[in-house]
Structures are given as structure tokens and as C-alpha cells.
Scaffold this motif. Structure first.
Motif, PDB file in Angstrom:
ATOM      1  N   GLN A 123      -6.425   9.145  -6.870  1.00 17.37           N
ATOM      2  CA  GLN A 123      -6.030   7.948  -6.126  1.00 17.37           C
ATOM      3  C   GLN A 123      -5.500   6.871  -7.070  1.00 17.37           C
ATOM      4  OE1 GLN A 123      -9.390   8.237  -2.972  1.00 17.37           O
ATOM      5  NE2 GLN A 123      -8.482   6.247  -2.627  1.00 17.37           N
TER       6      GLN A 123
ATOM      7  N   GLU B 113     -11.412  -2.917   8.912  1.00 14.10           N
ATOM      8  CA  GLU B 113     -12.478  -2.164   9.563  1.00 14.10           C
ATOM      9  C   GLU B 113     -12.871  -2.761  10.906  1.00 14.10           C
ATOM     10  OE1 GLU B 113     -13.995  -1.813   5.824  1.00 14.10           O
ATOM     11  OE2 GLU B 113     -14.833   0.203   6.101  1.00 14.10           O
TER      12      GLU B 113
ATOM     13  N   PHE C 271     -11.177   1.953  11.911  1.00 11.49           N
ATOM     14  CA  PHE C 271     -10.271   0.858  11.543  1.00 11.49           C
ATOM     15  C   PHE C 271      -9.498   0.336  12.750  1.00 11.49           C
ATOM     16  CE2 PHE C 271     -10.679   3.653   7.849  1.00 11.49           C
ATOM     17  CZ  PHE C 271     -11.191   2.740   6.937  1.00 11.49           C
TER      18      PHE C 271
ATOM     19  N   VAL D 241       5.548   0.624   9.344  1.00 13.31           N
ATOM     20  CA  VAL D 241       5.101   1.889   8.745  1.00 13.31           C
ATOM     21  C   VAL D 241       3.615   1.821   8.417  1.00 13.31           C
ATOM     22  CG1 VAL D 241       7.373   2.322   7.718  1.00 13.31           C
ATOM     23  CG2 VAL D 241       5.616   1.250   6.327  1.00 13.31           C
TER      24      VAL D 241
ATOM     25  N   VAL E 238       6.005  -8.222  -0.759  1.00 11.21           N
ATOM     26  CA  VAL E 238       4.912  -9.205  -0.894  1.00 11.21           C
ATOM     27  C   VAL E 238       3.594  -8.544  -0.512  1.00 11.21           C
ATOM     28  CG1 VAL E 238       6.298 -11.260  -0.434  1.00 11.21           C
ATOM     29  CG2 VAL E 238       5.178 -10.126   1.458  1.00 11.21           C
TER      30      VAL E 238
ATOM     31  N   ALA F 185       1.287   7.287   6.025  1.00  7.79           N
ATOM     32  CA  ALA F 185       1.888   6.007   5.633  1.00  7.79           C
ATOM     33  C   ALA F 185       2.982   6.240   4.597  1.00  7.79           C
ATOM     34  CB  ALA F 185       0.808   5.073   5.076  1.00  7.79           C
TER      35      ALA F 185
ATOM     36  N   GLY G 109       2.259   2.878   2.374  1.00  9.30           N
ATOM     37  CA  GLY G 109       3.460   2.780   3.206  1.00  9.30           C
ATOM     38  C   GLY G 109       4.481   1.837   2.605  1.00  9.30           C
ATOM     39  N   GLY G 110       4.061   0.633   2.257  1.00 14.63           N
ATOM     40  CA  GLY G 110       4.991  -0.389   1.757  1.00 14.63           C
ATOM     41  C   GLY G 110       5.631   0.007   0.442  1.00 14.63           C
TER      42      GLY G 110
ATOM     43  N   GLY H  84       0.836  -1.198   0.000  1.00 16.09           N
ATOM     44  CA  GLY H  84       0.000   0.000   0.000  1.00 16.09           C
ATOM     45  C   GLY H  84       0.870   1.248   0.000  1.00 16.09           C
TER      46      GLY H  84
ATOM     47  N   GLN I 288       0.842 -14.240   0.730  1.00 11.79           N
ATOM     48  CA  GLN I 288       0.642 -13.711   2.077  1.00 11.79           C
ATOM     49  C   GLN I 288       1.698 -14.214   3.041  1.00 11.79           C
ATOM     50  OE1 GLN I 288      -3.361 -14.705   3.186  1.00 11.79           O
ATOM     51  NE2 GLN I 288      -2.809 -16.687   4.014  1.00 11.79           N
ATOM     52  N   LEU I 289       2.054 -13.337   3.971  1.00 12.15           N
ATOM     53  CA  LEU I 289       2.964 -13.755   5.031  1.00 12.15           C
ATOM     54  C   LEU I 289       2.092 -14.373   6.119  1.00 12.15           C
ATOM     55  CD1 LEU I 289       5.989 -12.005   6.429  1.00 12.15           C
ATOM     56  CD2 LEU I 289       4.264 -12.780   8.019  1.00 12.15           C
TER      57      LEU I 289
ATOM     58  N   GLN J 115     -16.437  -0.281  -1.434  1.00 10.87           N
ATOM     59  CA  GLN J 115     -15.540   0.564  -2.224  1.00 10.87           C
ATOM     60  C   GLN J 115     -14.657  -0.274  -3.150  1.00 10.87           C
ATOM     61  OE1 GLN J 115     -12.125   2.447  -0.467  1.00 10.87           O
ATOM     62  NE2 GLN J 115     -12.736   4.440  -1.262  1.00 10.87           N
TER      63      GLN J 115
ATOM     64  N   LYS K 256      -5.707   1.317  -4.275  1.00 12.21           N
ATOM     65  CA  LYS K 256      -6.127   0.108  -4.991  1.00 12.21           C
ATOM     66  C   LYS K 256      -6.450   0.460  -6.442  1.00 12.21           C
ATOM     67  CE  LYS K 256     -10.491   0.264  -2.454  1.00 12.21           C
ATOM     68  NZ  LYS K 256     -10.376   0.305  -1.027  1.00 12.21           N
TER      69      LYS K 256
HETATM   70  C1  LIG Z   1     -10.942  -0.932   3.500  1.00 15.18           C
HETATM   71  C2  LIG Z   1     -10.242   0.410   3.519  1.00 15.18           C
HETATM   72  C3  LIG Z   1     -10.566   1.391   2.568  1.00 15.18           C
HETATM   73  C4  LIG Z   1      -9.949   2.632   2.621  1.00 15.18           C
HETATM   74  N1  LIG Z   1     -10.273   3.587   1.686  1.00 15.18           N
HETATM   75  C5  LIG Z   1      -9.733   4.840   1.788  1.00 15.18           C
HETATM   76  C6  LIG Z   1     -10.086   5.888   0.876  1.00 15.18           C
HETATM   77  O1  LIG Z   1     -10.839   5.669  -0.058  1.00 15.18           O
HETATM   78  N2  LIG Z   1      -9.565   7.118   1.073  1.00 15.18           N
HETATM   79  C7  LIG Z   1      -8.702   7.387   2.085  1.00 15.18           C
HETATM   80  O2  LIG Z   1      -8.240   8.527   2.236  1.00 15.18           O
HETATM   81  N3  LIG Z   1      -8.313   6.410   2.934  1.00 15.18           N
HETATM   82  C8  LIG Z   1      -8.827   5.157   2.815  1.00 15.18           C
HETATM   83  N4  LIG Z   1      -8.470   4.177   3.713  1.00 15.18           N
HETATM   84  C9  LIG Z   1      -7.409   4.476   4.660  1.00 15.18           C
HETATM   85  C10 LIG Z   1      -6.096   4.416   3.847  1.00 15.18           C
HETATM   86  O3  LIG Z   1      -6.281   3.499   2.839  1.00 15.18           O
HETATM   87  C11 LIG Z   1      -4.963   3.997   4.659  1.00 15.18           C
HETATM   88  O4  LIG Z   1      -4.720   4.992   5.603  1.00 15.18           O
HETATM   89  C12 LIG Z   1      -3.700   3.794   3.797  1.00 15.18           C
HETATM   90  O5  LIG Z   1      -3.978   2.933   2.731  1.00 15.18           O
HETATM   91  C13 LIG Z   1      -2.640   3.212   4.677  1.00 15.18           C
HETATM   92  O6  LIG Z   1      -1.605   2.695   3.901  1.00 15.18           O
HETATM   93  P1  LIG Z   1      -0.821   1.419   4.407  1.00 15.18           P
HETATM   94  O7  LIG Z   1       0.304   1.239   3.462  1.00 15.18           O
HETATM   95  O8  LIG Z   1      -0.531   1.533   5.837  1.00 15.18           O
HETATM   96  O9  LIG Z   1      -1.862   0.215   4.280  1.00 15.18           O
HETATM   97  P2  LIG Z   1      -2.718  -0.374   3.037  1.00 15.18           P
HETATM   98  O10 LIG Z   1      -2.861   0.613   1.961  1.00 15.18           O
HETATM   99  O11 LIG Z   1      -3.925  -0.894   3.653  1.00 15.18           O
HETATM  100  O12 LIG Z   1      -1.806  -1.555   2.536  1.00 15.18           O
HETATM  101  C14 LIG Z   1      -1.564  -2.707   3.299  1.00 15.18           C
HETATM  102  C15 LIG Z   1      -1.300  -3.861   2.368  1.00 15.18           C
HETATM  103  O13 LIG Z   1      -0.772  -4.940   3.124  1.00 15.18           O
HETATM  104  C16 LIG Z   1      -1.236  -6.143   2.578  1.00 15.18           C
HETATM  105  N5  LIG Z   1      -1.113  -7.169   3.618  1.00 15.18           N
HETATM  106  C17 LIG Z   1      -1.615  -7.122   4.882  1.00 15.18           C
HETATM  107  N6  LIG Z   1      -1.256  -8.219   5.572  1.00 15.18           N
HETATM  108  C18 LIG Z   1      -0.530  -8.975   4.724  1.00 15.18           C
HETATM  109  C19 LIG Z   1       0.121 -10.240   4.852  1.00 15.18           C
HETATM  110  N7  LIG Z   1       0.113 -10.909   6.016  1.00 15.18           N
HETATM  111  N8  LIG Z   1       0.763 -10.752   3.781  1.00 15.18           N
HETATM  112  C20 LIG Z   1       0.791 -10.061   2.598  1.00 15.18           C
HETATM  113  N9  LIG Z   1       0.208  -8.854   2.418  1.00 15.18           N
HETATM  114  C21 LIG Z   1      -0.439  -8.311   3.481  1.00 15.18           C
HETATM  115  C22 LIG Z   1      -2.657  -5.843   2.174  1.00 15.18           C
HETATM  116  O14 LIG Z   1      -3.087  -6.723   1.164  1.00 15.18           O
HETATM  117  C23 LIG Z   1      -2.553  -4.391   1.702  1.00 15.18           C
HETATM  118  O15 LIG Z   1      -2.414  -4.325   0.300  1.00 15.18           O
HETATM  119  C24 LIG Z   1      -9.018   2.903   3.634  1.00 15.18           C
HETATM  120  C25 LIG Z   1      -8.666   1.906   4.550  1.00 15.18           C
HETATM  121  C26 LIG Z   1      -9.262   0.664   4.493  1.00 15.18           C
HETATM  122  C27 LIG Z   1      -8.858  -0.408   5.477  1.00 15.18           C
END
Ligand SMILES: Cc1cc2nc3c(=O)[nH]c(=O)nc-3n(C[C@H](O)[C@H](O)[C@H](O)COP(=O)(O)OP(=O)(O)OC[C@H]3O[C@@H](n4cnc5c(N)ncnc54)[C@H](O)[C@@H]3O)c2cc1C
Ligand code: FES
Length: 572
Positions: A170, A227, A375, A416, A146, A428, A128-129, A126, A193-194, A247, A158
Motif C-alpha cells: 500500500q 465511516e 462507509f 470517480v 487539491v 477507484a 481515484g484522484g 487518493g 480543501q474545497l 489506522q 496514505k
Molecule cells: C478511513 C478509511 C480507511 C481505509 N483503509 C483501507 C485499507 O486499509 N485497505 C483497503 O483496501 N481499503 C481501505 N479503505 C477503502 C479505500 O481506501 C477506498 O476504497 C479508496 O481509498 C478509495 O479511493 P478514493 O480515491 O475514492 O478516495 P480516498 O482514497 O479516500 O481519497 C479521497 C481524498 O479526497 C480528499 N478530500 C475529500 N474531500 C475533500 C475536499 N472537500 N477538499 C480537498 N480534499 C478532499 C481526502 O483528503 C482524501 O485524501 C479505507 C477507507 C477509509 C474511509
């Protein structure tokens, strides 16, 4: 149901694929998830529970396990994560199939050369990653990323299956990040997946075919969030799903959750998703918000938002204006009191909250109810590795202890984004960049001067965004509900079908800690591993004993951190 959107997909005819669901032939599209294809075909009832209840798509992101189906005889497949890649035969999964899924023969042991050994493993693709991976790779590290989704991007970024959904910032931002990661030389393991994290850094991945051992020199966890579960009567009915699931259906696969939709919960994502659904042709009957209506009291919160990230603050103002223009009712200080079946659809009852002396509220007949009450961080990998966490009463969840570089209390492990504490996509991104550079530096690599300047910029962005978040959540401040909306017979543990009355009986019979309640009632022992009921039970147990809601008050994470078929674990 999303006829106009799906018809607009000119590639549909060319890429259509027929598959069987319970003997019915359904036309889906190559590359979309089974959940999307089934929802588009009006099939919402997926797994069948031990008590014979049907469940449907709920989280839409691989967490809840409510969408389990049997695909070509292979059980325990999550419809929301399984791609339609050919003419499959799909059946509803009954609880018996899950138990029967055992290995038939011992697999050969893992060969040494099959061990993955990148400099840095990033878990989660996402905001962060991706930023962490790019920064580390640009600094010269060999990075493996991964993500269990077929496409990187995570939640905020996404990506659509094809360009069927109008392009926006986005999508474009995510596309650019993924391309940048490719250019920087990041290696991707998609759809992997991990599932196991063992000290010091022995990590087990499942790539869809086999389990792989990964021994990186550094680990950056960017697993995001899911969520929060808020139980109310009817929250397990097919058609009731998280706002995020709706969504994903829409933004990734151009599928609406229903024609008439009610959105309820707390926070800005619900407003955004309600508008996205309405723009795509859904009739959004109302948005039900737990927080109070902004008034003069909100001036300080708005000032924080406007002076930190004006663009995001103005986007919120535009959401409200568009809701009004479209005639979508926004009900503040209301909640969903319950949902029941009504003909082919659902009837949802919405009432004021706090309850106003028996106020009857409103009922809505809809096809889908989307709920989003905030969340919870996906911190199970970090907790399994032993990194320290503290409860943050403001945000209502455990937060990972980290230094300014994102390094956790465990050597070589960085965290992160939302998995370490909810902060939103801009935070992130900034944390990813900072941790990516720091991890590379810790390996003896020397990031370029431009990268060091980017780190300083990211630190400033982090400070600005944290001020914005403070203002935002002052605006959406609301009581943090636990089981107040549930009745005695409301299921709290969705997997093991444990009701509120059974949990209370467990507490009353002497089970005091959350672990004792688990043993007494089986709550939290199902395949979602307590992700929804766990935080509720921890809060209930802590409040009954007047103890702090700290890390010890929560269940300890156990491997596999993501549900795995026994045969796939044994195979690895
Ligand atoms: C369902 C949802 C919808 C959202 N929609 C919005 C929006 O429309 N607008 C907005 O401003 N914010 C939205 N948010 C909040 C925003 O998306 C997050 O703040 C932002 O994406 C955080 O980025 P991140 O990299 O921390 O996590 P994410 O973007 O959530 O990325 C985490 C990734 O880790 C992967 N992952 C997790 N566990 C594992 C594992 N064990 N092995 C392999 N892969 C793994 C997941 O598949 C995911 O792709 C949403 C959050 C959620 C949960
Ligand atoms: S809906 Fe598929 S796992 Fe939750």
C-alpha cells in the motif's frame, strides 16, 4: 504508548519538537498531526461540548470535528489535520471559542489574477484522484490536484510520516503513484480543501492561509468516503474512534490508539486494522463482527472473489489465519452494546446480534475501542453542484449517476472512486484513469494509443473488481443497523448533542421530513454538517412515512461543504 515504534524512529531526537497542551509540555515530531502527538502522550480529551462533555479523536480524517483545538489562539483547528510544525501552544476548544471566531476587519477583494484556472481540477488525491490526474496530465491537460491532507495518497495509499512503519504494497503503490503524478506534471495544492461548489463551475478552495476561487474547464471529484456512524451508548467517549482513525494513527504516524484495543464493526477493513495494530504491539482483545461466520453457505461468494481477484481473496484468507495464529478472538454476529469509562480506560460490552434472550455477552476493559460499520460516500460537492443521485439499497447509500466515462448529470463534472458509490481502491483507480482520459479528450486533446489501451484495461479491471465486491459483501452481509443499539439518552447528533429521545419526540410532534426534524431538534446543524446523524435520520424519516429513501429524503448539502471559519470565508 507506541514506545517501541516511536523509539525505532532514529530521526525522532533530531526532529522532536516541544509544544504546550493545556500547560503541559509534550514532545512531538515535526510533521505529525497534533492528534498523533497528543495520542502518543496519552492526551485523548480534546474539545469540550456545550454540555461540558469531553470529546476526542473520532474520524481521524477531518470529518467529525470532534478533535477541535485552539492553536496559538486560533480556534476551530482540527487536531487530526493540523501538522505539528513548531512549538505551538494548544488548548482544548470549548464551544464558546467557536462562536467568537469572527473576522476582525474586511479583507481586500480577490484579484482577478488570483483566480485559478486549470484545464482540469481534481479534488482528492487518493487512488481515484491520483489516477485521474495522471491520465489527464499525460494526455496533455494542465491539471491541478487539491487535497485537504498534508500528503496525497487518500485512505488506501496514505503515506507514513517517515519510514517508521514496515513498508508494504500500500505504501509502495502510493509512493509510486505520487511520483508518477509529479513526473506527469500534475500541480499539487496540498492541505487545501474545497469548501464551496457553485454552478456552473465556481469552486472555492482554502489553502490554509486564504480562500481561492478556481474556475476549471473540467472538474473531477474524487473525494472518497468516511465511516458510517452507528450510535451506541458511549460512542462519543474519548478513546472510542473509527477503525480508520486508528489506522491513520498507526500507519501514518506510528502511534497506537491504546495498548489494549477492541475492534468492532462489519467488513474486512476491521480485520486488516486489527492485525496491523497487533503486529505493532497492541493487545487486540477481540474483533467483533456483525456478519455471520462463513460456512458452506459462503461457497458462491468465495467463488466470485476467487475467480475475479484471487490475490485479494487469498489476502482475506491470510488475515483469518493470522488472527487465529495470534490468538485474537473473532466474534461473529456480535455488536458493541455500550462503552463506559472504567478508571483511566474504557469498559466495552459486547453482545450477540440479533439479541439472544437477554444473553449477558462479554465485557472488555481496554484503552481504545475502534469501530467500523462501513462507509458513506463524500458526495457533498457533487450534490451541491446538482448532479443526480439514486439510493442503492444494496450498498445503503446514495450513488452518483454517471456514464461509462464517469461524467455526471452536470456538464463537465466527473466523479470517480468512493465518493460516487463505494467500490474500493481498485475500482477507484480504474475509474480515475477512465475519467482522466475522457476529461482530457473532451477538451480536444488526443490521448496516445497506449492510453486508450489502458482505458480498455481499466474497464476490464472495473468489471472484475465489481464481481469481487459483490462476493465480498455477500460474505460480510449483515443487517444495516440504524439506532437499534442506542438508548433514549444516546446522543445521535454528536455536534449538537441531540439524543434519540429528542429526535423521536421531534418526529412524534409532527416533524415528518428530515428537514423538519432538523429544524425542531437542531440535529445536523453542527460543524460536521450531519455527516453521521444525517443518513440515520433520513432512513428513520423515510421508514416512518413509508417513503422511498431517495435523494429527496436526505438533507440538501449547503455551503460550506466543509466547515470553515467565518473569517476565512469572508477573507476570500
Ligand atoms: C478511513 C478509511 C480507511 C481505509 N483503509 C483501507 C485499507 O486499509 N485497505 C483497503 O483496501 N481499503 C481501505 N479503505 C477503502 C479505500 O481506501 C477506498 O476504497 C479508496 O481509498 C478509495 O479511493 P478514493 O480515491 O475514492 O478516495 P480516498 O482514497 O479516500 O481519497 C479521497 C481524498 O479526497 C480528499 N478530500 C475529500 N474531500 C475533500 C475536499 N472537500 N477538499 C480537498 N480534499 C478532499 C481526502 O483528503 C482524501 O485524501 C479505507 C477507507 C477509509 C474511509
Ligand atoms: S477526528 Fe478530527 S475531524 Fe474527526
Amino acid at each position: 504508548m507506541t514506545d517501541s515504534l516511536r523509539a525505532a524512529d532514529t530521526a525522532l531526537a533530531a526532529e522532536a519538537v516541544a509544544f504546550e497542551f493545556e500547560g503541559r509540555t509534550i514532545l512531538g515530531r515535526l510533521g505529525e498531526t497534533l492528534a498523533a502527538a497528543l495520542t502518543a502522550a496519552g492526551e485523548r480529551e480534546l474539545r469540550e461540548t456545550r454540555a461540558g462533555e469531553r470529546r476526542g479523536l473520532f474520524c481521524g480524517m477531518g470529518v467529525c470535528q470532534e478533535c477541535l483545538v485552539e492553536v496559538d489562539g486560533r480556534g476551530n483547528q482540527r487536531a487530526c489535520m493540523t501538522k505539528l510544525d513548531g512549538p505551538l501552544s494548544v488548548r482544548r476548544q470549548s464551544h464558546l471559542a467557536a462562536a467568537a471566531d469572527l473576522p476582525s476587519a474586511a479583507e481586500p477583494p480577490l484579484a482577478e489574477e488570483e483566480v485559478l484556472a486549470p484545464d482540469i481540477l481534481v479534488v482528492g488525491g487518493g487512488a481515484g484522484g491520483l489516477n485521474a490526474a495522471i491520465a489527464a496530465a499525460q494526455a496533455g491537460a494542465r491539471v491541478l490536484l487539491v487535497d485537504e491532507r498534508p500528503q496525497p495518497g487518500g485512505q488506501y495509499y496514505k503515506q507514513p510520516l517517515r519510514a517508521t512503519f514496515p513498508d508494504d504494497t500500500q505504501f509502495a503503490g502510493g509512493r509510486a503513484l505520487i511520483a508518477k503524478a509529479d513526473t506527469a506534471g500534475v500541480a499539487f495544492l496540498r492541505g487545501a480543501q474545497l469548501w464551496g461548489a457553485f454552478e456552473p463551475l465556481d469552486l472555492m478552495l482554502f489553502d490554509g492561509a486564504a480562500s481561492r476561487l478556481c474556475r476549471p474547464r473540467r472538474l473531477i471529484v474524487a473525494a472518497g468516503a468516511y465511516e458510517r456512524g452507528l450510535p451506541f451508548p458511549g460512542w462519543t467517549l474519548p478513546g472510542v474512534m473509527t477503525t480508520g482513525a486508528a489506522q491513520t494513527l498507526l500507519r501514518s504516524y506510528a502511534v497506537l490508539p491504546g495498548k489494549r484495543v477492541l475492534v468492532a464493526g462489519n467488513g474486512p477493513l476491521n480485520l486488516q486494522v486489527a492485525l496491523e495494530l497487533a503486529r505493532a504491539g497492541a493487545e487486540v482483545v477481540a474483533v467483533v463482527e456483525l456478519a455471520r461466520r462463513p460456512g458452506p453457505w459462503a461457497a458462491a461468494a468465495l467463488a466470485k472473489m476467487l475467480t475475479s481477484t484471487p490475490m485479494l481473496a487469498l489476502r482475506g484468507r491470510d488475515y483469518l489465519a493470522e488472527l487465529k495464529r495470534r490468538g485474537i478472538l473473532l466474534l461473529h454476529r456480535h455488536v458493541i452494546a455500550g462503552v463506559e469509562r472504567a478508571g483511566d480506560g474504557l469498559r466495552a460490552r459486547v453482545v450477540p446480534w440479533p439479541a439472544e434472550g437477554g444473553a449477558a455477552g462479554h465485557s472488555y476493559e481496554v484503552d481504545a475501542v475502534c469501530v467500523g460499520y462501513g462507509f458513506m460516500p463524500s458526495n457533498e460537492i457533487l450534490r451541491a453542484l446538482g448532479s443526480r443521485h439514486a439510493f442503492d439499497p444494496g450498498r445503503g447509500h446514495l450513488v452518483t449517476e454517471r456514464d461509462g466515462d464517469g461524467l455526471t448529470s452536470v456538464a463537465h463534472v466527473y466523479a470517480v472512486g468512493d465518493c460516487a458509490g463505494l467500490g474500493g481502491a481498485p475500482a477507484a483507480e480504474a475509474e480515475g484513469l477512465i475519467a482522466g482520459v475522457a476529461a482530457a479528450r473532451s477538451l480536444g486533446l488526443a490521448p496516445a494509443a497506449a492510453q486508450e489501451r489502458a482505458v480498455a484495461g481499466a474497464q476490464a479491471q472495473l468489471r472484475r473488481h465489481s464481481r469481487f465486491q459483490r462476493g465480498l459483501w455477500e460474505l460480510f452481509a449483515a443487517p444495516r443497523l440504524l439506532t437499534e443499539l442506542a438508548g433514549p439518552q444516546t446522543v445521535i447528533c454528536r455536534c449538537e448533542e441531540v439524543t434519540l429521545a429528542e429526535i423521536e419526540a421531534g418526529f412524534d410532534c409532527g416533524a415528518q421530513s428530515v428537514g423538519a426534524v432538523k429544524r425542531a431538534t437542531r440535529a445536523g446543524m453542527g460543524p460536521c454538517q450531519g455527516r453521521y446523524c444525517g443518513p440515520l435520520l433520513a432512513a428513520l424519516a423515510a421508514s416512518r412515512r413509508a417513503l422511498p429513501l431517495d435523494e429527496a429524503a436526505h438533507w440538501a448539502p449547503r455551503p460550506p461543504v466543509k466547515p470553515m471559519r467565518i473569517s476565512d470565508i469572508v477573507g476570500g
